[in-house]
Design an enzyme around this catalytic site. Sequence first.
Site, PDB file in Angstrom:
ATOM      1  N   CYS A  50       0.820  -1.214   0.000  1.00 42.08           N
ATOM      2  CA  CYS A  50       0.000   0.000   0.000  1.00 42.08           C
ATOM      3  C   CYS A  50       0.851   1.260   0.000  1.00 42.08           C
ATOM      4  O   CYS A  50       0.418   2.304  -0.485  1.00 42.08           O
ATOM      5  CB  CYS A  50      -0.909   0.023   1.226  1.00 42.08           C
ATOM      6  SG  CYS A  50      -2.150  -1.281   1.253  1.00 42.08           S
ATOM      7  N   GLN A 116       4.135  -5.939   9.288  1.00 40.43           N
ATOM      8  CA  GLN A 116       3.629  -6.504   8.037  1.00 40.43           C
ATOM      9  C   GLN A 116       4.672  -6.508   6.934  1.00 40.43           C
ATOM     10  O   GLN A 116       4.676  -7.397   6.087  1.00 40.43           O
ATOM     11  CB  GLN A 116       2.408  -5.715   7.564  1.00 40.43           C
ATOM     12  CG  GLN A 116       1.135  -6.023   8.319  1.00 40.43           C
ATOM     13  CD  GLN A 116      -0.004  -5.142   7.844  1.00 40.43           C
ATOM     14  OE1 GLN A 116      -0.177  -4.035   8.324  1.00 40.43           O
ATOM     15  NE2 GLN A 116      -0.761  -5.625   6.896  1.00 40.43           N
ATOM     16  N   SER A 201      -7.907  -7.719   6.193  1.00 44.39           N
ATOM     17  CA  SER A 201      -9.233  -7.830   6.803  1.00 44.39           C
ATOM     18  C   SER A 201      -9.156  -8.606   8.108  1.00 44.39           C
ATOM     19  O   SER A 201      -9.811  -8.258   9.097  1.00 44.39           O
ATOM     20  CB  SER A 201     -10.200  -8.519   5.835  1.00 44.39           C
ATOM     21  OG  SER A 201     -10.341  -7.770   4.654  1.00 44.39           O
TER      22      SER A 201
END
Length: 463
Positions: A50, A116, A201
């Site tokens: 992202c 992450q 999610s």
Amino acid sequence: MSVLIVGMSHRSAPVSLLERLSMDDSVRGETTQALLGRASLSEALIVSTCNRLEVYTVTSSFHTGVNDVVEVLHEASGVDIETLRGYLYVRYADAAAEHMLVVTSGLDSMVLGEQQIIGQVRTAYQAANEYGSVGPALHSLTQTALHTGKRVHSETAIDDAGASMVSFAVDRALVQMGLDSEAEAPLSGKTALVLGAGAMSSLAATHLGRAGISNLIMANRTLERAERLAEHSLEAGVPAEVVEYDQRASAYNRVDLVVSATGADDFTVKPEDIPEGASLMLVDLSMPRDIDDACADLPGVDLVNIERLHKASREGGSGMAPSEEEALAIVREELDSFTSEQRIRDIVPAVSALRRQAASVGSDELDRLRQRAPGISEVEWGEVEKTVRRVVDKLLHEPTVRVKELAARSGSISYDSALQELFGLESLASTAAPATTSVNASELPDAGIVAFVNAPSATQTRE
């Protein structure tokens, strides 16, 4: 041959441009093959998240390599080269190694210390392995970067700075809802709809649960995956149910938050789908965007997305924390070890060539001696051969040991090139990467090819 990085991140480019360069698995595979199709590039690995798009490659020519990578990115994204020039940064040789270690350790992330990125770098490496695009250089560098990232997270308190972009997004949403993110269960009595069932999610559902959410509703294009995510939430003690993905809008009037992380081709949440008078907090964790920005124009609707998180991150920047200093010390230690090993490996071909040349000279002289002294017995000749070879080995032993020791030290001298020049060795294909850690745009064929944006390094403070 040296490692070259050409990239763009939240530090150098707007979200709208990062969106255009974002790559799914299919595009990443095609782009990797396009990179390998360039004569100047021999290895390739692409990290697409992202917050960044970085091409890691090995090149035989800095200038040609940069141009080739930029052209491939232009072809893959459709972004014109002039625009790319304004936002891309370049790291080369030792600076490239340092950058990968810093990135993988979470020290260049929007949320300092987020974990992450380690998984994202590992996934990029595994994908590149499947494409057959990883060779010795990128294998060694990536393994060192992953090892460094693990050390940083296990040996420092860097995780306390922020577990992930997801936690940052949830915290921002709580603030905008007027809730205390430090409270024990700020979302008690609230219901959230989670769109998507992937890693982001799942993390969002976990963080919502930790924040005391009373109910979760899951929706995903593949119903079974949404059901599995709901089961995990139930096991964690959070009531959860599933709705059909096509019926997700029917849940808007009974939820307080909507978190979307699907990576869909179209918007998952649109203004026309939101009931009039609804009070909603929307959280968009996707790149490209899942939620239409126009939703935030509706009364009672607020939005947190990656672009807004970038802005909040820049505004909230502060000085270096003790844990960050400790993390950077680990990066420096691992970088020194890696670059020393690389320089030693780089000089091995030159040392081997020197030994072969010395052995060849010794053999030629022995042949001439044998012709001039045919009367020497076999026993005596054997002793002569041993003596000559022993002298050659002894003469070369100290210089070759010393040159490896010198090569291991950082500096601007290329010891393999020095050996080639001093002893007239043939030019070798494998040459040491220069120890340069910065490059000026003026050194490129086209001075405007890239803007060199200084990312945090092991010797710099963080922005």
